[in-house]
Design a protein around this motif. Sequence first.
Motif, short mmCIF file in Angstrom:
data_model
loop_
_atom_site.label_atom_id
_atom_site.label_comp_id
_atom_site.label_asym_id
_atom_site.label_seq_id
_atom_site.Cartn_x
_atom_site.Cartn_y
_atom_site.Cartn_z
N ILE A 133 0.83 -1.20 0.00
CA ILE A 133 0.00 0.00 0.00
C ILE A 133 0.87 1.26 0.00
N LEU A 134 1.89 1.27 0.84
CA LEU A 134 2.79 2.43 0.89
C LEU A 134 3.50 2.63 -0.45
N TYR A 135 3.93 1.54 -1.05
CA TYR A 135 4.60 1.64 -2.36
C TYR A 135 3.65 2.22 -3.40
N GLY A 136 2.45 1.70 -3.47
CA GLY A 136 1.50 2.19 -4.46
C GLY A 136 1.11 3.63 -4.24
N VAL A 137 0.86 4.00 -2.99
CA VAL A 137 0.41 5.37 -2.68
C VAL A 137 1.50 6.39 -2.95
N THR A 138 2.74 6.05 -2.60
CA THR A 138 3.82 7.03 -2.71
C THR A 138 4.45 7.09 -4.10
N ALA A 139 4.48 5.96 -4.81
CA ALA A 139 5.16 5.93 -6.10
C ALA A 139 4.20 5.94 -7.28
#
Length: 222
Positions: A133-139
């Motif tokens: 989730i963090l990867y998708g949201v930030t990148a």
Amino acid sequence: MIRRVAFGVLWVGFAAYAFLLAPPNAPDTASLLVHLATGQWNGINPLVIALFNIMGVLPLAYSSLLLVDGRGQRLPAWPFVLASFGVGAFMVLPYLALRQPNPTFTGEKNGLLKGLDSRWTGAAIALSAIGLILYGVTAGDWSNFVYQWQTSRFIHVMSLDFGLLCVLFPALIGDDMARRGIEDNRVLGAITLIPLFGALAYLALRPPLGQPVATSNTLPQS
């Protein structure tokens, strides 16, 4: 009975929407699926990559609940678990519609159930999901994702599938809490109010089946 009918109606409605009302298939859907499945992610929106991969993590989280719950059901849970890795909520919903309340666990845990019942497994699932989730949201490219959501049935339905899986956890966790002697209703309330993250925390912190619960009847803090 009302709950079972509601899940059945939701299942039929979701299937009808996915096949009749969702956007049409994009011309590159087959190619996109191959690239996602084989790890050839260059040029693919990180949001799509994260969403595709988390749709493999969430069925694993559900298997930690379904296979235990299925021990006391007339129908076996494993076919629904296996199919959920391919079609997500399309197989979780019919199980919820067909299952009976099951607040007890009988028999011994086999090797698979011992592994899925482990806090280490729950923690690994939680960390994997949060990391994706963090990867998708930030990148991720949000404007591109919105465009794909509006024009690609695959992205559109997969997004809705993800949303359904996030909010359906409480339907299974109530009985799972009873099997473990957790009587504090605030736990289920928190899981319901905090979709996905509440369920992930529960899987990482719940006491194993057969282990005595603290007198406070809450999840252990470590």
